[in-house]
Design a protein around this motif. Structure first.
Motif, PDB file in Angstrom:
ATOM      1  N   MET A   1      -3.110 -13.385  27.600  1.00  0.00           N
ATOM      2  CA  MET A   1      -4.002 -13.043  28.679  1.00  0.00           C
ATOM      3  C   MET A   1      -5.279 -12.394  28.148  1.00  0.00           C
ATOM      4  O   MET A   1      -6.365 -12.693  28.632  1.00  0.00           O
ATOM      5  CB  MET A   1      -3.287 -12.104  29.654  1.00  0.00           C
ATOM      6  N   LEU A   2      -5.147 -11.513  27.188  1.00  0.00           N
ATOM      7  CA  LEU A   2      -6.295 -10.843  26.595  1.00  0.00           C
ATOM      8  C   LEU A   2      -7.220 -11.843  25.917  1.00  0.00           C
ATOM      9  O   LEU A   2      -8.438 -11.681  25.933  1.00  0.00           O
ATOM     10  CB  LEU A   2      -5.814  -9.774  25.594  1.00  0.00           C
ATOM     11  N   GLU A   3      -6.638 -12.908  25.380  1.00  0.00           N
ATOM     12  CA  GLU A   3      -7.449 -13.941  24.716  1.00  0.00           C
ATOM     13  C   GLU A   3      -8.379 -14.631  25.722  1.00  0.00           C
ATOM     14  O   GLU A   3      -9.481 -15.024  25.380  1.00  0.00           O
ATOM     15  CB  GLU A   3      -6.545 -14.985  24.051  1.00  0.00           C
ATOM     16  N   ASN A   4      -7.939 -14.801  26.941  1.00  0.00           N
ATOM     17  CA  ASN A   4      -8.758 -15.433  27.977  1.00  0.00           C
ATOM     18  C   ASN A   4      -9.727 -14.445  28.619  1.00  0.00           C
ATOM     19  O   ASN A   4     -10.841 -14.800  28.986  1.00  0.00           O
ATOM     20  CB  ASN A   4      -7.882 -16.034  29.069  1.00  0.00           C
ATOM     21  N   THR A   5      -9.279 -13.222  28.759  1.00  0.00           N
ATOM     22  CA  THR A   5     -10.067 -12.220  29.463  1.00  0.00           C
ATOM     23  C   THR A   5     -11.314 -11.836  28.678  1.00  0.00           C
ATOM     24  O   THR A   5     -12.402 -11.715  29.262  1.00  0.00           O
ATOM     25  CB  THR A   5      -9.216 -10.953  29.724  1.00  0.00           C
ATOM     26  N   LEU A   6     -11.182 -11.655  27.379  1.00  0.00           N
ATOM     27  CA  LEU A   6     -12.321 -11.224  26.567  1.00  0.00           C
ATOM     28  C   LEU A   6     -13.458 -12.252  26.579  1.00  0.00           C
ATOM     29  O   LEU A   6     -14.610 -11.879  26.823  1.00  0.00           O
ATOM     30  CB  LEU A   6     -11.855 -10.925  25.139  1.00  0.00           C
ATOM     31  N   PRO A   7     -13.201 -13.527  26.370  1.00  0.00           N
ATOM     32  CA  PRO A   7     -14.304 -14.511  26.462  1.00  0.00           C
ATOM     33  C   PRO A   7     -14.921 -14.584  27.861  1.00  0.00           C
ATOM     34  O   PRO A   7     -16.139 -14.736  28.002  1.00  0.00           O
ATOM     35  CB  PRO A   7     -13.641 -15.847  26.099  1.00  0.00           C
TER      36      PRO A   7
END
Length: 76
Positions: A1-7
């Motif tokens: 989830m963090l991988e999608n949220t940051l971008p």
């Protein structure tokens, strides 16, 4: 989830920065237009005052001429 949220967050921040830049440019353009309109308004007000002054002078001259004509008619 963090991988999608940051971008996504980075993209949103870039969009906000771009929008902010556009708004700053728009504000600068509007300020320039406002300045031109203020100058134009001042010029029009001065022209109106000059017109009123000329109208008063013309009215005075006409009143004087009318007075002279009336006094000539009274003598005749």
């Amino acid at each position: 989830m963090l991988e999608n949220t940051l971008p996504q967050l980075e993209q949103l921040i870039e969009q906000i920065i771009e929008k902010n830049t556009q708004l700053k440019n728009q504000i600068a353009e509007l300020e320039q237009q406002k300045s031109l309109l203020v100058d134009e308004n001042e010029m029009l007000q001065l022209e109106a005052l000059e017109g009123e002054e000329k109208q008063k002078q013309t009215s005075t001259v006409l009143a004087n001429l009318l007075g002279k004509l009336q006094s000539v008619e009274e003598l005749s």
